[in-house]
Design a protein around this motif. Structure first.
Motif, PDB file in Angstrom:
ATOM      1  N   THR A 156     101.066  27.690  40.372  1.00  0.00           N
ATOM      2  CA  THR A 156      99.794  28.233  39.910  1.00  0.00           C
ATOM      3  C   THR A 156      99.810  29.749  40.049  1.00  0.00           C
ATOM      4  O   THR A 156     100.389  30.279  41.000  1.00  0.00           O
ATOM      5  CB  THR A 156      98.597  27.646  40.693  1.00  0.00           C
ATOM      6  N   GLU A 157      99.206  30.410  39.098  1.00  0.00           N
ATOM      7  CA  GLU A 157      99.032  31.855  39.180  1.00  0.00           C
ATOM      8  C   GLU A 157      97.646  32.203  39.687  1.00  0.00           C
ATOM      9  O   GLU A 157      97.347  33.353  39.946  1.00  0.00           O
ATOM     10  CB  GLU A 157      99.289  32.495  37.814  1.00  0.00           C
ATOM     11  N   GLN A 158      96.796  31.203  39.823  1.00  0.00           N
ATOM     12  CA  GLN A 158      95.417  31.396  40.263  1.00  0.00           C
ATOM     13  C   GLN A 158      95.312  31.247  41.782  1.00  0.00           C
ATOM     14  O   GLN A 158      96.092  30.519  42.388  1.00  0.00           O
ATOM     15  CB  GLN A 158      94.529  30.340  39.612  1.00  0.00           C
ATOM     16  N   LYS A 159      94.329  31.900  42.354  1.00  0.00           N
ATOM     17  CA  LYS A 159      94.000  31.689  43.760  1.00  0.00           C
ATOM     18  C   LYS A 159      93.159  30.413  43.803  1.00  0.00           C
ATOM     19  O   LYS A 159      92.054  30.372  43.250  1.00  0.00           O
ATOM     20  CB  LYS A 159      93.210  32.881  44.304  1.00  0.00           C
ATOM     21  N   ILE A 160      93.686  29.363  44.430  1.00  0.00           N
ATOM     22  CA  ILE A 160      93.036  28.070  44.400  1.00  0.00           C
ATOM     23  C   ILE A 160      92.975  27.474  45.801  1.00  0.00           C
ATOM     24  O   ILE A 160      93.947  27.503  46.548  1.00  0.00           O
ATOM     25  CB  ILE A 160      93.756  27.127  43.407  1.00  0.00           C
ATOM     26  N   SER A 161      91.803  26.971  46.159  1.00  0.00           N
ATOM     27  CA  SER A 161      91.623  26.358  47.478  1.00  0.00           C
ATOM     28  C   SER A 161      92.078  24.903  47.441  1.00  0.00           C
ATOM     29  O   SER A 161      92.254  24.313  46.368  1.00  0.00           O
ATOM     30  CB  SER A 161      90.160  26.430  47.907  1.00  0.00           C
ATOM     31  N   LEU A 162      92.230  24.319  48.603  1.00  0.00           N
ATOM     32  CA  LEU A 162      92.590  22.905  48.668  1.00  0.00           C
ATOM     33  C   LEU A 162      91.536  22.038  47.987  1.00  0.00           C
ATOM     34  O   LEU A 162      91.875  21.101  47.252  1.00  0.00           O
ATOM     35  CB  LEU A 162      92.777  22.465  50.122  1.00  0.00           C
ATOM     36  N   LEU A 163      90.263  22.349  48.183  1.00  0.00           N
ATOM     37  CA  LEU A 163      89.196  21.568  47.553  1.00  0.00           C
ATOM     38  C   LEU A 163      89.270  21.677  46.029  1.00  0.00           C
ATOM     39  O   LEU A 163      89.124  20.684  45.321  1.00  0.00           O
ATOM     40  CB  LEU A 163      87.826  22.013  48.065  1.00  0.00           C
ATOM     41  N   GLU A 164      89.532  22.861  45.524  1.00  0.00           N
ATOM     42  CA  GLU A 164      89.669  23.047  44.072  1.00  0.00           C
ATOM     43  C   GLU A 164      90.878  22.284  43.532  1.00  0.00           C
ATOM     44  O   GLU A 164      90.829  21.713  42.437  1.00  0.00           O
ATOM     45  CB  GLU A 164      89.787  24.530  43.733  1.00  0.00           C
ATOM     46  N   LEU A 165      91.937  22.255  44.304  1.00  0.00           N
ATOM     47  CA  LEU A 165      93.126  21.509  43.911  1.00  0.00           C
ATOM     48  C   LEU A 165      92.824  20.013  43.806  1.00  0.00           C
ATOM     49  O   LEU A 165      93.206  19.358  42.838  1.00  0.00           O
ATOM     50  CB  LEU A 165      94.250  21.750  44.915  1.00  0.00           C
ATOM     51  N   LEU A 166      92.110  19.489  44.779  1.00  0.00           N
ATOM     52  CA  LEU A 166      91.733  18.073  44.761  1.00  0.00           C
ATOM     53  C   LEU A 166      90.852  17.762  43.556  1.00  0.00           C
ATOM     54  O   LEU A 166      91.027  16.729  42.898  1.00  0.00           O
ATOM     55  CB  LEU A 166      91.015  17.699  46.055  1.00  0.00           C
ATOM     56  N   ALA A 167      89.929  18.644  43.251  1.00  0.00           N
ATOM     57  CA  ALA A 167      89.047  18.444  42.098  1.00  0.00           C
ATOM     58  C   ALA A 167      89.855  18.480  40.802  1.00  0.00           C
ATOM     59  O   ALA A 167      89.622  17.667  39.897  1.00  0.00           O
ATOM     60  CB  ALA A 167      87.954  19.504  42.079  1.00  0.00           C
ATOM     61  N   TYR A 168      90.811  19.386  40.719  1.00  0.00           N
ATOM     62  CA  TYR A 168      91.638  19.501  39.521  1.00  0.00           C
ATOM     63  C   TYR A 168      92.386  18.201  39.233  1.00  0.00           C
ATOM     64  O   TYR A 168      92.508  17.769  38.095  1.00  0.00           O
ATOM     65  CB  TYR A 168      92.624  20.662  39.665  1.00  0.00           C
ATOM     66  N   PHE A 169      92.889  17.559  40.298  1.00  0.00           N
ATOM     67  CA  PHE A 169      93.640  16.319  40.150  1.00  0.00           C
ATOM     68  C   PHE A 169      92.744  15.071  40.243  1.00  0.00           C
ATOM     69  O   PHE A 169      93.236  13.956  40.314  1.00  0.00           O
ATOM     70  CB  PHE A 169      94.764  16.249  41.180  1.00  0.00           C
ATOM     71  N   ASN A 170      91.434  15.282  40.239  1.00  0.00           N
ATOM     72  CA  ASN A 170      90.445  14.189  40.233  1.00  0.00           C
ATOM     73  C   ASN A 170      90.542  13.246  41.430  1.00  0.00           C
ATOM     74  O   ASN A 170      90.368  12.039  41.290  1.00  0.00           O
ATOM     75  CB  ASN A 170      90.532  13.383  38.928  1.00  0.00           C
ATOM     76  N   TYR A 171      90.814  13.790  42.606  1.00  0.00           N
ATOM     77  CA  TYR A 171      90.804  12.990  43.825  1.00  0.00           C
ATOM     78  C   TYR A 171      89.377  12.877  44.347  1.00  0.00           C
ATOM     79  O   TYR A 171      88.608  13.833  44.282  1.00  0.00           O
ATOM     80  CB  TYR A 171      91.671  13.629  44.918  1.00  0.00           C
ATOM     81  N   ASN A 172      89.034  11.716  44.879  1.00  0.00           N
ATOM     82  CA  ASN A 172      87.751  11.514  45.548  1.00  0.00           C
ATOM     83  C   ASN A 172      87.934  11.946  47.000  1.00  0.00           C
ATOM     84  O   ASN A 172      88.549  11.234  47.790  1.00  0.00           O
ATOM     85  CB  ASN A 172      87.329  10.046  45.458  1.00  0.00           C
ATOM     86  N   SER A 173      87.404  13.103  47.355  1.00  0.00           N
ATOM     87  CA  SER A 173      87.647  13.678  48.682  1.00  0.00           C
ATOM     88  C   SER A 173      87.071  12.837  49.821  1.00  0.00           C
ATOM     89  O   SER A 173      87.474  12.988  50.964  1.00  0.00           O
ATOM     90  CB  SER A 173      87.104  15.102  48.763  1.00  0.00           C
TER      91      SER A 173
END
Length: 70
Positions: A16-33
């Motif tokens: 990734t070239e973006q600054k991304i948090s763990l929560l944003e990563l989970l949302a991107y991959f559609n995980y139910n946190s």
């Protein structure tokens, strides 16, 4: 030009070239946190920290989903 951060999610390489948090990563991959445990660089990561931790180069993230049954 922004340098891409390479990281590993469940053993698969991504970048990734973006600054991304763990929560944003989970949302991107559609995980139910609510139904998972996250290991970040070999340590279990508290859900309260997911918005504060950002992906950096060569991070290793393992996601274990919790499944109930009888």
């Amino acid at each position: 030009m922004t340098k891409a951060n390479k990281f590993f999610l469940n053993g698969q390489e991504y970048a990734t070239e973006q600054k991304i948090s763990l929560l944003e990563l989970l949302a991107y991959f559609n995980y139910n946190s609510a139904l998972l445990v996250l290991e970040y660089n070999n340590f279990i990561c508290n859900k309260k920290e997911w918005t504060k931790i950002f992906i950096t180069n060569n991070d290793k993230i393992e996601i274990v989903t919790i499944v109930g049954g009888g």
